[in-house]
Motif scaffolding. Structure first.
Motif, short mmCIF file in Angstrom:
data_model
loop_
_atom_site.label_atom_id
_atom_site.label_comp_id
_atom_site.label_asym_id
_atom_site.label_seq_id
_atom_site.Cartn_x
_atom_site.Cartn_y
_atom_site.Cartn_z
N VAL A 181 0.90 -1.12 0.04
CA VAL A 181 -0.05 0.20 -0.09
C VAL A 181 0.93 1.27 0.11
O VAL A 181 1.89 1.55 0.89
CB VAL A 181 -0.85 0.07 1.32
N VAL A 183 1.38 5.32 0.62
CA VAL A 183 0.41 6.16 1.42
C VAL A 183 0.64 7.44 0.51
O VAL A 183 1.69 7.97 0.46
CB VAL A 183 1.08 6.20 2.53
N PRO A 222 -4.48 -4.41 2.91
CA PRO A 222 -4.80 -3.15 2.91
C PRO A 222 -5.99 -2.58 3.52
O PRO A 222 -5.89 -1.31 3.91
CB PRO A 222 -4.82 -3.11 1.26
N GLU A 223 -7.05 -3.46 3.62
CA GLU A 223 -8.40 -3.24 4.04
C GLU A 223 -7.93 -2.61 5.43
O GLU A 223 -8.62 -1.88 6.16
CB GLU A 223 -9.36 -3.90 3.98
N LEU A 226 -6.38 0.79 5.81
CA LEU A 226 -7.26 1.62 5.94
C LEU A 226 -8.05 1.91 7.01
O LEU A 226 -8.24 3.08 7.59
CB LEU A 226 -8.50 1.29 4.76
N ALA A 229 -6.02 3.82 9.27
CA ALA A 229 -5.86 5.23 8.91
C ALA A 229 -7.09 5.93 9.46
O ALA A 229 -6.99 7.41 9.84
CB ALA A 229 -5.66 5.52 7.54
N ALA A 235 -9.69 9.02 5.12
CA ALA A 235 -8.95 8.16 4.37
C ALA A 235 -9.64 7.33 3.35
O ALA A 235 -10.86 6.99 3.74
CB ALA A 235 -8.00 7.18 5.03
N GLU A 236 -9.10 7.01 2.26
CA GLU A 236 -9.77 6.07 1.25
C GLU A 236 -8.83 5.24 0.70
O GLU A 236 -7.56 5.56 0.46
CB GLU A 236 -10.18 6.90 -0.18
N LEU A 237 -9.07 4.06 0.22
CA LEU A 237 -8.25 3.18 -0.44
C LEU A 237 -8.58 2.67 -1.94
O LEU A 237 -9.84 2.49 -2.27
CB LEU A 237 -8.33 1.80 0.69
N SER A 246 -2.15 -1.01 -4.06
CA SER A 246 -3.28 -0.45 -3.32
C SER A 246 -2.38 1.41 -3.02
O SER A 246 -1.31 1.31 -2.72
CB SER A 246 -3.70 -0.96 -2.21
N LEU A 248 -3.34 4.08 -0.38
CA LEU A 248 -4.14 4.90 0.79
C LEU A 248 -3.96 6.29 0.67
O LEU A 248 -3.00 6.85 0.80
CB LEU A 248 -3.49 4.37 2.05
#
Length: 254
Positions: A181, A183, A222-223, A226, A229, A235-237, A246, A248
């Motif tokens: 991920v 950032v 990754p989820e 998120l 975060a 925040a969005e993924l 991915s 973030l």
């Protein structure tokens, strides 16, 4: 979990003490390559056109001159020598001992000089960017890419990779997209979103600090990252693709 950081462009010289021990650095398979970069950097730093070759101004002449003494300069832990905006926001010194151990275990700094170093590895201050081309080696991002792919693959394993590097340093190593991920930081104003550049370093540092300080298990997907975060940011993924990790997005609103 593996957290990838870029070095700070400016470095804080270590206090008087022992010099770097190349054999004691993390990723010992990189030692031969590190010696090649040191040799090439020393040669360039002693030339009349050293500042131009390294892409720096006259105010940094002292930093370039220090490159001539890389193997004798005092060495300090990477979290001390790297001292820019991201590192200030991360605030290693104010972490608890347990949080510092977590930082030392999780964080790897991708470096133009060393390839990659652990957060507790002792290194001297230096001046060199990943975008620089050195004689006999070429652009350092291209030089390090195959070497880091091999060295960091084992370190990353099957765990989550949190990539907080700038594009210059991301070019030197591409971790597996499915487990990585990146950032990114965006500012949203009047419904329009723009990339945050300089201050992104600060917010990435704050985010890494949050990861180090929070209780519970480290995020493994990754989820899950998120969700972490969202404990402190909007925040969005963006999910990964076959070739792209991915993303973030930490969103700042005015």
């Amino acid at each position: 979990m593996l957290i990838l950081l870029p070095p700070s462009e400016g470095k804080t010289p270590a206090p008087p003490g022992p010099a770097v021990d190349l054999s004691a650095l993390s990723f010992p398979a990189l030692e031969v390559a590190r010696k090649e970069v040191i040799e090439a950097l020393t040669e360039v730093s002693g030339r009349d056109d050293a500042l131009e070759a390294l892409g720096v101004g006259a105010s940094l002449a002292h930093d370039v001159e220090r490159n001539l003494r890389l193997l004798t300069e005092p060495a300090g832990p990477a979290h001390l020598v790297y001292s820019g905006v991201l590192y200030e926001a991360l605030g290693y010194r104010s972490l608890t001992p347990a949080q510092r151990r977590r930082a030392d275990e999780w964080i790897v700094v991708v470096s133009a000089l060393w390839g990659a170093v652990g957060f507790a590895d002792a290194v001297p201050a230096y001046r060199l960017s990943m975008s620089t081309a050195l004689p006999g080696l070429g652009r350092l991002a291209a030089f390090w890419k195959p070497r880091l792919a091999e060295a960091l693959a084992t370190r990353a394993g099957d765990g989550l990779v949190v990539d907080c590097r700038s594009s210059t340093y991301a070019a030197a190593y591409a971790p597996p997209p499915a487990s990585t991920v990146s950032v990114d930081v965006f500012r949203e104003r009047d419904g329009k979103r723009s990339v945050v550049s300089h201050f992104a370093k600060h917010h990435r540092g704050e985010f890494v600090r949050h990861l180090l300080r929070r209780r519970g298990t480290a995020p493994a997907t990754p989820e899950a990252l998120l969700a972490v975060a969202c404990e402190g940011w909007e925040a969005e993924l963006v999910p990964a693709t076959a070739r792209k990790p991915s993303s973030l997005a930490l969103i700042l609103r005015d």
